[in-house]
Design an enzyme around this catalytic site. Structure first.
Site, short mmCIF file in Angstrom:
data_model
loop_
_atom_site.label_atom_id
_atom_site.label_comp_id
_atom_site.label_asym_id
_atom_site.label_seq_id
_atom_site.Cartn_x
_atom_site.Cartn_y
_atom_site.Cartn_z
N CYS A 75 41.88 49.21 9.79
CA CYS A 75 42.64 47.97 10.01
C CYS A 75 43.34 47.99 11.37
O CYS A 75 43.36 47.00 12.08
CB CYS A 75 43.75 47.80 8.95
SG CYS A 75 43.27 48.19 7.28
N ASP A 76 43.95 49.11 11.71
CA ASP A 76 44.88 49.13 12.85
C ASP A 76 44.43 49.96 14.04
O ASP A 76 45.08 49.93 15.09
CB ASP A 76 46.25 49.66 12.37
CG ASP A 76 46.86 48.75 11.29
OD1 ASP A 76 46.63 47.53 11.36
OD2 ASP A 76 47.54 49.26 10.39
N CYS A 83 45.91 52.78 7.45
CA CYS A 83 44.54 52.27 7.48
C CYS A 83 44.02 52.22 8.92
O CYS A 83 44.33 51.29 9.67
CB CYS A 83 44.47 50.88 6.84
SG CYS A 83 42.82 50.18 6.86
#
Ligand code: NDP
Length: 333
Positions: free
Chosen positions: A157-158, A154
């Protein structure tokens, strides 16, 4: 199979109904942001929700590290802590959160039935499906070895952790293009590792990727393994033109390795009854959480191929609980 002919209805030795049957008003299957939000709303609406958490309590977020894009956490929060907060909030209003996995469903008649761990049957006035999706991985050993050390599924997300660094995105679909474009705004260089000589992605996304100066597409490359000390990614070994006369090994220096080869929605046990797309994402009536079966609602990633964010999952969880509350009050009162 032998069946006794003279059945005494008061003698439950001959009953075809399994003994472990429980009737509930609202059953929630799955415990990510969608399921917990549905639980908060359903509990506050006096639906006495019963939630089964599934194989991975807390869902996909429990495998991420820091979550910095969920409103209300100005300092960020780890995925597991955030899901624990969601759970506490759901329980505070009386949600009955239980261990267990939905293994079978029958939505052919009322009440709707869901089997838990192949044993217990829950009969429910309304069912909220929040079973999420599972990111696909390549299946190489190094994905496990470097999990939490530079391997992610992701970018939203990261990606932030790789600002100014070099990363690779594996895949050639719309997700891979979207992830590569997102990362290109943060990272110094983004390699796209594509196994064929074409992108599966839509034309507009593919063109955008090709026009982005810091994205380099490595055509006909496949991942062999990852490199790096102390389980932290420092590079990847790729195979170019695999199986051809000019097959060659290529090493790239990267700090992050992002998988974008598709997700599998966790919808298999429902697909005999519920409409889904070719990949398995459950279809809902636009603008609602309603499936094609009255009284069955879907929220979160199991019905969302596009956004797949905690905050969008939570939003659809709220919709599912409100739709379930309206359905129950119209149908059963
Ligand atoms: P897709 O299935 O469309 O694409 C998967 C990609 O990963 C393909 O390029 C595929 O290669 C590659 N791949 C699969 N397995 C491997 C493997 N083992 N090794 C290397 N590469 C592999 O998945 P997406 O998640 O991209 O998209 C899913 C759906 O969601 C699509 O319908 C897409 O259009 C939609 N979507 C739409 C978005 C939007 O509209 N903004 C954003 C994101 C998704 P190959 O092509 O060779 O099979």
């Amino acid at each position: 199979m032998f069946k006794p002919l003279n059945i005494d209805k008061n003698d439950d030795r001959h009953s075809e109904k399994p003994k472990d049957v429980e009737k509930v008003r609202c059953l929630i299957i799955g415990s990510g942001p969608a399921g917990y939000t549905a639980a908060v709303y359903a509990a506050r609406a006096n639906l006495n929700p019963v939630m089964y958490e599934g194989l991975q309590p807390g869902g996909q977020l429990t495998t991420t590290t820091e979550v910095e894009n969920y409103p209300g956490y100005p300092e960020g929060v780890t995925g597991p802590v955030m899901m624990e907060d969601f759970k506490k909030q759901a329980e505070r209003f009386g949600t009955d959160v239980r261990w267990g996995m939905a293994t079978k469903a029958d939505f052919s008649d009322l009440p709707h039935k869901v089997w838990i761990d192949d044993k217990k049957i829950i009969e429910a006035d309304a069912v909220i499906i929040a079973t999420g999706a599972t990111a696909k991985y390549l299946g190489i050993e190094d994905e496990k070895k470097y999990a939490g050390g530079g391997v992610s599924a992701c970018a939203t997300c990261d990606g932030f952790f790789y600002r100014g660094k070099d990363v690779a995105v594996v895949g050639g679909g719309d997700t891979a293009c979207e992830e590569a474009l997102y990362l290109s705004g943060l990272c110094r260089k983004v390699y796209m590792v594509v196994r064929r000589d074409v992108l599966r992605a839509s034309r507009v996304m593919a063109d955008r990727v090709k026009k982005t100066p810091n994205i380099e597409i490595l055509w006909k490359h496949q991942t062999k393994g990852l490199l790096g000390e102390k389980n932290v990614v420092e590079g990847a070994t790729l195979i170019k033109n695999k199986g051809e006369a000019d097959e060659a090994e290529v090493k790239i220096k990267i700090d992050g390795f992002f998988l974008a080869i598709g997700h599998k929605p966790n919808s298999d046990i429902f697909r005999d009854y519920l409409e889904s797309d070719t990949v398995g994402y459950l279809k809902t009536i636009p603008g609602t959480s309603k499936t094609n079966v009255p009284g069955v609602f879907a929220c979160g990633d199991v019905q969302d191929a596009i956004y797949r964010q905690a905050v969008t999952a939570a939003g659809t969880g709220c919709m599912a609980a409100m739709d379930a509350e309206r359905y129950i009050s119209e149908k059963f009162h």
